[in-house]
Design a protein around this motif. Structure first.
Motif, PDB file in Angstrom:
ATOM      1  N   GLY A 174      -7.157  -2.542  -1.620  1.00 30.95           N
ATOM      2  CA  GLY A 174      -6.487  -3.740  -1.128  1.00 30.95           C
ATOM      3  C   GLY A 174      -5.049  -3.470  -0.723  1.00 30.95           C
ATOM      4  O   GLY A 174      -4.577  -3.958   0.322  1.00 30.95           O
ATOM      5  N   GLU A 175      -4.328  -2.686  -1.515  1.00 31.40           N
ATOM      6  CA  GLU A 175      -2.943  -2.349  -1.192  1.00 31.40           C
ATOM      7  C   GLU A 175      -2.876  -1.494   0.083  1.00 31.40           C
ATOM      8  O   GLU A 175      -1.999  -1.710   0.942  1.00 31.40           O
ATOM      9  N   LEU A 176      -3.786  -0.550   0.202  1.00 29.96           N
ATOM     10  CA  LEU A 176      -3.812   0.277   1.418  1.00 29.96           C
ATOM     11  C   LEU A 176      -4.109  -0.565   2.654  1.00 29.96           C
ATOM     12  O   LEU A 176      -3.514  -0.358   3.724  1.00 29.96           O
ATOM     13  N   ARG A 177      -5.011  -1.540   2.516  1.00 31.50           N
ATOM     14  CA  ARG A 177      -5.319  -2.422   3.641  1.00 31.50           C
ATOM     15  C   ARG A 177      -4.116  -3.287   3.988  1.00 31.50           C
ATOM     16  O   ARG A 177      -3.802  -3.478   5.174  1.00 31.50           O
ATOM     17  N   ALA A 178      -3.420  -3.806   2.989  1.00 29.45           N
ATOM     18  CA  ALA A 178      -2.231  -4.621   3.241  1.00 29.45           C
ATOM     19  C   ALA A 178      -1.147  -3.809   3.937  1.00 29.45           C
ATOM     20  O   ALA A 178      -0.484  -4.296   4.869  1.00 29.45           O
TER      21      ALA A 178
END
Length: 291
Positions: free
Chosen positions: A13-17
């Motif tokens: 999720g952090e990488l996508r954000a």
């Protein structure tokens, strides 16, 4: 050949954000143990921001407090907290051994803040021992400087409510300059990946329309811990304090990240924003002993 590279500190999720925001940080000093300066910092604090999860896995943000020294570090991998939530705090039942916790130490006077996320190793009637999985610092931007001192409070009523906020809660939000948000990455990270972070600005930086709160997202360290969690798990929790009265407002709701600001003229510093639709909340009068 052995691979000695440090594992990726960010979840999906952090990488996508970071991708949606145009890029992540140039480096990420997220450690599995606390550096010495963090271990020395936490005992200076009179309160600690904590995020846990309730019985359904919904994050719940709260504040623990005590005399400076109530948070200590017996070693670089653990924090000892000699405090528990107040008996009328909705978060109190959820600090059992094995529970995931997100912790933020913040000194409003010096604008220092450090995060430590982990799992409750032990809990009893006196406090907690937490095994730290992640330790990292945050930049001091957007922290409203405030000198806090103990204040004798008369605790009052606890008002529980649903999606419709009472007038007193709406007024507290309108005055708010300092807010904390607890999020979770859900089942993808150990013990739910609980995290709690700070949001701040001038009074009015939070825009309330009925049950929906719009939170601007300013330039920061580009880790996107909070927004990355929200991409995986939209359930979140907010906590904020009226430092004059000591009233604490805790909310649980559903968050949606908006990567384009809906009306840039409302806050020219906002790079993006997220909305929080309140599902339930609690207003605890006079519950914070500092002001």
């Amino acid at each position: 050949m052995l691979d000695h590279r440090i594992p990726e500190p960010f979840h999906a999720g952090e990488l996508r954000a970071q991708q949606l925001a145009g890029g992540g940080p140039p480096g990420a000093p997220i450690r599995s143990q606390m550096p010495e300066q963090h271990r020395q910092f936490f005992p200076l604090l009179p309160f600690l921001c904590v995020g846990v999860a309730d019985e359904s896995g919904w994050p719940l943000a709260t504040l623990l407090h005590g005399e400076p020294g109530f948070v200590s570090s017996p070693d670089a991998a653990r924090l000892r907290i000699a405090a528990l939530p107040d008996v009328d705090d909705p978060a109190r039942p959820f600090f059992d051994a094995g529970a995931g916790v997100g912790m933020l130490g913040i000194d409003l006077a010096t604008r220092r803040r450090n995060r430590a996320n982990g799992v409750v190793a032990q809990g009893d009637g006196q406090g907690l021992l937490v095994d730290v999985d992640q330790s990292f610092g945050n930049c001091p931007k957007y922290i409203h400087v405030r000198q806090l001192a103990p204040v004798a409070r008369q605790t009052g009523l606890v008002t529980a409510f649903g999606a419709e906020l009472p007038d007193e809660a709406a007024a507290l939000i309108a005055r708010c300059e300092t807010m904390f948000v607890a999020t979770s990455s859900g089942a993808s990270v150990r013990a739910g990946g609980l995290d709690i972070s700070h949001r701040g600005g001038e009074a009015g930086f939070l825009r309330l329309d009925g049950a929906v709160l719009t939170v601007p997202d300013y330039w920061g360290n580009r880790y996107f811990n909070t927004l990355g969690n929200l991409l995986l798990e939209p359930r979140a929790s907010l906590v904020m304090v009226d430092f004059a009265s000591g009233d604490i407002l805790q909310l649980q709701g559903l968050a949606v990240v908006h990567w384009l600001v809906s009306d840039a003229s409302k806050d020219v510093r906002a790079e993006r924003e997220w909305t929080f639709r309140t599902v339930r909340g609690w207003l605890r009068q006079g519950a914070f002993p500092l002001g």
